[in-house]
Design a protein around this motif. Structure first.
Motif, PDB file in Angstrom:
ATOM      1  N   ASN A   1       0.822  -1.223   0.000  1.00  0.00           N
ATOM      2  CA  ASN A   1       0.000   0.000   0.000  1.00  0.00           C
ATOM      3  C   ASN A   1       0.851   1.267   0.000  1.00  0.00           C
ATOM      4  OD1 ASN A   1      -2.416  -1.522   0.110  1.00  0.00           O
ATOM      5  ND2 ASN A   1      -2.223  -1.714   2.321  1.00  0.00           N
TER       6      ASN A   1
ATOM      7  N   GLU B   1       1.369   3.263  -2.306  1.00  0.00           N
ATOM      8  CA  GLU B   1       0.743   4.360  -3.047  1.00  0.00           C
ATOM      9  C   GLU B   1      -0.168   5.204  -2.163  1.00  0.00           C
ATOM     10  OE1 GLU B   1      -2.057   0.935  -3.086  1.00  0.00           O
ATOM     11  OE2 GLU B   1       0.100   1.193  -3.442  1.00  0.00           O
ATOM     12  N   ARG B   2      -0.572   4.655  -1.009  1.00  0.00           N
ATOM     13  CA  ARG B   2      -1.453   5.430  -0.123  1.00  0.00           C
ATOM     14  C   ARG B   2      -0.683   6.419   0.745  1.00  0.00           C
ATOM     15  NH1 ARG B   2      -5.581   1.087   2.615  1.00  0.00           N
ATOM     16  NH2 ARG B   2      -6.003  -0.202   0.768  1.00  0.00           N
TER      17      ARG B   2
ATOM     18  N   ASP C   1      -9.368   1.368  -2.480  1.00  0.00           N
ATOM     19  CA  ASP C   1      -8.538   1.151  -3.664  1.00  0.00           C
ATOM     20  C   ASP C   1      -9.357   0.977  -4.941  1.00  0.00           C
ATOM     21  OD1 ASP C   1      -6.097   1.213  -2.236  1.00  0.00           O
ATOM     22  OD2 ASP C   1      -6.427  -0.832  -1.568  1.00  0.00           O
ATOM     23  N   GLU C   2     -10.651   1.197  -4.879  1.00  0.00           N
ATOM     24  CA  GLU C   2     -11.509   1.010  -6.041  1.00  0.00           C
ATOM     25  C   GLU C   2     -11.306   2.164  -7.026  1.00  0.00           C
ATOM     26  OE1 GLU C   2     -13.671   0.221  -8.999  1.00  0.00           O
ATOM     27  OE2 GLU C   2     -13.512  -1.291  -7.393  1.00  0.00           O
TER      28      GLU C   2
ATOM     29  N   LEU D   1     -12.035   6.246  -6.662  1.00  0.00           N
ATOM     30  CA  LEU D   1     -10.923   7.205  -6.708  1.00  0.00           C
ATOM     31  C   LEU D   1     -11.171   8.254  -7.793  1.00  0.00           C
ATOM     32  CD1 LEU D   1      -7.948   4.693  -6.381  1.00  0.00           C
ATOM     33  CD2 LEU D   1      -8.598   6.407  -4.682  1.00  0.00           C
TER      34      LEU D   1
ATOM     35  N   ARG E   1      -4.038   8.164  -9.279  1.00  0.00           N
ATOM     36  CA  ARG E   1      -4.144   6.807  -8.737  1.00  0.00           C
ATOM     37  C   ARG E   1      -5.177   5.992  -9.499  1.00  0.00           C
ATOM     38  NH1 ARG E   1      -5.393   6.595  -2.567  1.00  0.00           N
ATOM     39  NH2 ARG E   1      -5.569   4.397  -3.150  1.00  0.00           N
TER      40      ARG E   1
ATOM     41  N   ALA F   1      -4.424   2.583 -11.860  1.00  0.00           N
ATOM     42  CA  ALA F   1      -5.057   1.289 -11.572  1.00  0.00           C
ATOM     43  C   ALA F   1      -5.991   0.849 -12.689  1.00  0.00           C
ATOM     44  CB  ALA F   1      -5.835   1.373 -10.259  1.00  0.00           C
TER      45      ALA F   1
END
Length: 622
Positions: free
Chosen positions: A196, A198-199, A526-527, A531, A553, A557
């Motif tokens: 994680n 990227e968070r 994370d959807e 986002l 982000r 993804a």
């Protein structure tokens, strides 16, 4: 591209043993060592239960949930004996017999209460393992923290805590525990702390990198740390420095698989000649290393399908009945336009009786490519319930509706609903979508209205009708349906996101939209769709920099044309027209006629280089 096997849940034997509370009152106080609680329970049973009962139940010893794969450190240290209080002893027995009966929640409740009360390392260990088995993250973190406090030299305890800290988004706090594992001679999985990544904020990323660098000075030849540093640098777009770390790693461990793959990805992205030379060298020296070859093949599939096919064929030659490899080869060949070869692999799957639905579905797609709709229908209709069932139904509907066979299409859906009642709602939603797309809007709405009269709390149908109403500008009715879903399920992230995005996109209710999308994002952080919505809401609020964070982000993804349209617009408005144009061009190459992308370019009066001016959009319903 091959499917990964899923592990089955391990089952515990259930025993019909019970224990009356009155018996417990007469049991003596026992002195227990720091050994696994189940072993203590067996010792207890040997004292407390009559011989006849013990003999009758000897073959039914309780089975504990599986432990973490990291083996605990063996120690010969003597742990002082101490008495367990009477009440705690009874509670532990209740927990153990609950485990025997499969009543895991009861067992967990008892262990969570007794672990902090007894402060016994073995009880804390057993509590941690049980919480891990039951996937109770908060309870696992609590139990593992106590376990480490009570047994700081137990490396299984530290490993459990490190993993749970990472799962909780606290990777930096896990690093000291991994360091202790390494200091005790147990190889630590340092890349774990980048989960994680990227968070994290830029400040958190910089701090984590500094912590890793400090630890690397303590362990300069640790390849796990070197790989972690390389990954960090890659994530922070410092690829040249990442490559230098990898060179150092390869001098110590030339065949480290993750490092080989990372180097290949970096060099390929940089456009270097023969970016996978090191991987190919290792495979030449170890031609039977199928694990590396499979990962290499998957890596190639992201950029060079022909080369990926060569690797999959080598793998298949060694395992000609491996359906996963056959399936991968079929999809790759179809992707590069070799439908004839793809068909050979798909028919081989049918001969083996494996992945039959997938084989029939893609054979249908190939027949459609070859303009053989009747043959395609035969294949689609052979697809039974499963992952490809609704996709096949969609293709059947499109073929029949596009050829003017509306009654036949409706009849097919009716038969399917009768044959597979568990698929009723998704089939109705799919049928309504097909009817609407083909221009039969009133028929689609009537179908959904009738279905919802029969099952008014069917959230999937409410959502389908809401989306249909939004498409035809009936925003009030759309909101009514989405609010109805939220009344039934306040945590329905899909409905929260859809309502929030629509309010931001088509009204000026921005504050309300932000609240709705924020709730959706908290549920599914994370959807990509959520986002994207968050980025768009923030853009509509004028919060450009925050918007770009979320949209970037989302696009990373899920590089969809609509997400690209949003990201490109925010970049354009922020003044980064070069990057905006690049994002739009990437999307246009894949989906040049996407309506949101076309509308965005028209509204901003942007004409992409080397692309024709977009044709005006025509609303056939006006």
């Amino acid at each position: 591209m091959t499917a990964q096997p899923t592990s089955q849940e391990k089952k515990h034997p259930a025993a019909a043993l019970g224990l009356g509370r009155g018996v417990c009152h007469h049991w003596p106080l026992l002195y227990l060592r720091n050994t696994p609680p189940l072993l203590n329970m067996l010792r207890l049973l040997a004292i407390a239960i009559p011989v006849a009962l013990l003999t009758a139940c000897a073959a039914q010893a309780p089975v504990a949930p599986p432990q973490d794969s990291i083996a605990p450190v063996t120690t010969t240290a003597v742990v002082p004996e101490r008495p367990f209080p009477h009440d705690s002893l009874y509670a532990l027995l209740v927990a153990e017999f609950a485990l025997r009966r499969g009543a895991y929640d009861v067992a967990l409740e008892q262990y969570r209460a007794q672990a902090p009360a007894l402060r016994d390392p073995a009880v804390s260990a057993h509590t941690t393992r049980l919480t891990q088995y039951l996937h109770r993250d908060e309870a696992t973190l609590e139990a593992a923290e106590l376990w480490v406090e009570l047994a700081p030299d137990d490396m299984e305890a530290r490993n459990s805590l490190a993993r749970q800290l990472v799962a909780s988004g606290r990777g930096a706090e896990a690093l000291p525990h991994l360091a202790e594992i390494e200091r005790h001679g147990h190889g630590a999985n340092f890349p774990l702390v980048l989960t994680n990544f990227e968070r994290l904020t830029n400040v958190q990323r910089t701090a984590l990198a500094a912590d890793v660098d400090r630890l690397a000075r303590e362990f300069p030849d640790n390849t796990s740390l070197l790989f972690t540093q390389a990954l960090l640098l890659h994530e922070m777009t410092q690829d040249d420095q990442a490559l230098r770390k990898l060179d150092r790693l390869f001098s110590l461990e030339p065949e480290q698989v993750q490092a080989l793959l990372l180097e290949g990805r970096i060099l390929s992205a940089q456009g270097k000649a023969n970016p996978y030379a090191r991987i190919e060298k290792v495979l030449k020296e170890n031609p039977d290393d199928n694990a590396l070859r499979l990962r290499y093949a998957r890596l190639l599939a992201t950029s060079d399908m022909a080369a990926a096919r060569d690797q999959f064929e080598l793998l298949w030659a060694q395992a000609p009945e491996d359906t996963d490899l056959l399936y991968s080869l079929a999809l790759i060949n179809r992707e590069i336009g070799d439908n004839a070869t793809a068909s050979v692999y798909l028919r081989k799957m049918l001969q083996l009786g494996q992945r039959v639905n997938a084989a029939q579905y893609y054979l249908g797609r190939i027949e459609e490519d070859n303009n053989n709709p009747d043959a395609a229908l035969d294949h689609y209709q052979a697809v039974g319930p499963g992952q490809e069932y609704l996709a096949a139904g969609s293709r059947i509907g499109h073929i029949l509706v596009d050829s003017g066979q509306l009654e036949r299409a409706n009849a097919w859906f009716t038969v399917q609903r009768d044959s597979y009642p568990e698929q009723r709602e998704p089939l109705i939603g799919l049928q309504a979508e097909l009817l609407n797309t083909a221009g039969y809007r009133e028929d689609a709405m009537a179908l959904l209205d009738t279905a919802l009269e029969q099952t008014p709390e069917a959230t999937t149908l409410l959502y389908s009708r809401a989306m249909l109403r939004e498409q035809h500008d009936d925003l009030t009715a759309m909101e009514t349906d989405l609010r109805a879903i939220l009344a039934l399920d306040a945590d329905n992230a899909t409905a929260l996101n859809a309502l929030g995005y629509t309010l931001a996109n088509r009204t000026r209710r921005f504050a309300e939209a932000l609240e709705l999308v924020s709730r959706a994002l908290a549920l599914e952080p994370d959807e990509p769709a959520i986002l994207d919505s968050m980025g768009w809401v923030l853009y509509r609020l004028g919060r450009i920099e925050e918007s770009l964070t979320y949209l970037t982000r989302a696009y990373a993804a899920f590089p969809d044309a609509e997400v690209a349209a949003h990201l490109g617009e925010v970049l354009w408005v922020s003044g980064d027209t070069r990057r905006a144009t690049q994002v739009w061009q990437e999307a246009a190459r894949v989906d040049p006629d996407h309506p949101v992308l076309r509308d965005t370019l028209e509204r901003l009066q942007v004409r992409l280089p080397n692309t024709p001016a977009p044709a005006p959009m025509i609303d056939t319903d006006r």
